[in-house]
Design an enzyme around this catalytic site. Structure first.
Site, short mmCIF file in Angstrom:
data_model
loop_
_atom_site.label_atom_id
_atom_site.label_comp_id
_atom_site.label_asym_id
_atom_site.label_seq_id
_atom_site.Cartn_x
_atom_site.Cartn_y
_atom_site.Cartn_z
N LYS A 41 0.84 -1.21 0.00
CA LYS A 41 0.00 0.00 0.00
C LYS A 41 0.87 1.25 0.00
CE LYS A 41 0.82 1.42 4.39
NZ LYS A 41 1.56 2.61 4.71
N ASP A 69 -2.63 -1.47 9.77
CA ASP A 69 -2.86 -1.48 8.31
C ASP A 69 -3.51 -2.77 7.82
OD1 ASP A 69 -1.43 0.91 8.06
OD2 ASP A 69 0.47 -0.13 7.71
N ALA A 74 3.81 -1.51 4.12
CA ALA A 74 2.96 -2.50 4.81
C ALA A 74 3.22 -3.94 4.37
CB ALA A 74 1.48 -2.16 4.66
N GLY A 116 4.81 -6.45 5.95
CA GLY A 116 4.49 -7.40 7.02
C GLY A 116 2.98 -7.50 7.21
N ALA A 150 10.41 -3.08 5.78
CA ALA A 150 10.60 -1.88 6.62
C ALA A 150 10.64 -0.63 5.76
CB ALA A 150 11.88 -1.98 7.47
N GLY A 151 9.76 -0.60 4.74
CA GLY A 151 9.79 0.49 3.76
C GLY A 151 8.61 1.42 3.80
O1 C5P Z 1 -0.26 -0.96 14.17
P1 C5P Z 1 1.15 -1.18 13.78
O2 C5P Z 1 1.74 -2.42 14.37
O3 C5P Z 1 1.42 -1.09 12.32
O4 C5P Z 1 1.96 0.03 14.43
C1 C5P Z 1 3.34 0.01 14.60
C2 C5P Z 1 3.72 1.18 15.49
O5 C5P Z 1 3.52 2.41 14.79
C3 C5P Z 1 2.91 1.30 16.76
O6 C5P Z 1 3.45 0.53 17.79
C4 C5P Z 1 3.01 2.79 17.05
O7 C5P Z 1 4.27 3.10 17.64
C5 C5P Z 1 3.03 3.41 15.67
N1 C5P Z 1 1.67 3.83 15.24
C6 C5P Z 1 1.10 4.94 15.82
N2 C5P Z 1 -0.15 5.32 15.43
C7 C5P Z 1 -0.82 4.64 14.48
C8 C5P Z 1 -0.24 3.50 13.86
C9 C5P Z 1 1.01 3.12 14.27
O8 C5P Z 1 1.69 5.59 16.69
N3 C5P Z 1 -2.03 5.06 14.11
#
Ligand code: C5P
Length: 310
Positions: free
Chosen positions: A18, A145, A109, A111, A105-106
């Site tokens: 995405k 995501d 999304a 993972g 890690a780009g």
């Molecule tokens: O939800 P996901 O695992 O992708 O989020 C990874 C990290 O990104 C979270 O632990 C948080 O630190 C940050 N994040 C955030 N606010 C969001 C989505 C992600 O702070 N809406």
């Protein structure tokens, strides 16, 4: 003597990466996440997830971008399979094979795509009958995501990104992605965004009406004008060399260039398929970007197919 690979009947699904056409970041919430208003578009870079019944749980990661992806219990695809088995109250081990094309890690999304694929494939393999809302709830528990990547397309994202509403769009959007040598950690980019903002009050985020109108008309120039990413400044502060790549992409004719999600991949929107080829060539030939990918969006997930897996 090498033995022939064992063949299993399994289930296979392709899940796209995405890009966030818009990513508006609100203040941090008490749970540590940030409230978001985002417009997701799935693009045609795909990971393939195959699951087959086995004696033990296991995972294998292969493909162009497999390096550095853990092939153990920490892998999001395996965690997703376990989460679905727990929710369904079953214990039927699967072996998962992930073939990676999405940058790691780009900010695209990758993972999350693997987790969404594992949920869809295991749901089919185990003959479960969960509703889309039940699957989305399990997906949301694994990452912000992931609910979007159960279907792909184009969607508005609210909450912390997990509340998705599919959005009607016209046309096909042509992208060039410039990959970075080193990844960025998503939590670190959000933390840098907070740091740069300091103590100033941050309003609740809202998606731009101009962007949604441009998407409904299929007008790539207007979409380019309305794109934006509140995490861009933070990603550029952590990888300052990205600024030069953004400038190069614009000088080579991109309609717009932004950091994809939390970066460091850069997303360039192009006028048409031919301009995307020209841009990809210019970025690599000039040395501005070492590695690029062309893709188009919106891309869909699936189909979820019974397949013969290795
Ligand atoms: O939800 P996901 O695992 O992708 O989020 C990874 C990290 O990104 C979270 O632990 C948080 O630190 C940050 N994040 C955030 N606010 C969001 C989505 C992600 O702070 N809406």
């Amino acid at each position: 003597m090498t033995s022939a690979p064992q063949l299993h009947t399994g289930v296979c699904v392709r899940v796209p990466a995405k890009v966030n056409l818009e990513l508006r970041v609100g203040p941090p919430r008490p749970d540590g996440f940030h409230s978001l208003a985002t417009v997701y578009q799935a693009v045609s870079l795909f990971d393939t997830i195959e699951v087959s019944a086995d004696r033990d749980w296991g995972i294998e990661v292969v493909g162009r971008t497999a390096a550095g992806v853990p092939a153990d219990e920490s892998n999001l695809a395996l965690r997703a399979a376990h989460a679905l088995a727990d929710a369904a109250g079953i214990d039927r081990p699967v072996r998962i094979r992930v073939t990676k094309e999405i940058p790691v890690a780009g900010g695209m999304a990758g993972g999350s795509a693997d987790a969404a694929g594992a949920l869809l494939a295991c749901h089919r393999l185990w003959g479960l009958d969960l509703s889309p809302a039940e699957l989305a709830a399990i997906a949301a528990g694994l990452g912000s995501d992931i609910p979007f990547l159960l279907a792909g397309g184009t969607a508005l994202g609210g909450g912390r990104g997990e509340r998705v509403v599919p959005t009607a769009t016209r046309g096909t959007y042509h992208w060039v992605f410039a990959l970075s040598d080193e990844g960025l950690s998503t939590p670190a980019v959000y933390a840098e965004c907070d740091r740069l903002r300091g103590a100033a009050p941050v309003p609740q985020p809202e998606p731009s009406a101009d962007l949604l109108a441009a998407l409904s008309f299929g007008n790539a120039e207007a979409v380019a004008d309305a794109m934006g990413n509140d995490l861009q400044e933070a990603a550029l502060s952590m990888q300052p060399a990205l600024a030069g790549v953004l400038e190069a992409g614009l000088s080579f004719g991109a309609l717009a260039g932004i950091v994809s999600g939390s970066g460091p991949t850069l997303a360039f929107l192009c006028r048409d398929a031919e301009s995307a080829i020209d841009l990809a060539v210019s970025l690599t030939a000039s040395g501005a970007a070492a590695d690029v990918r062309k893709a188009h969006g919106p891309a869909a997930v699936g189909p979820v197919e019974v397949a013969t897996c290795r």
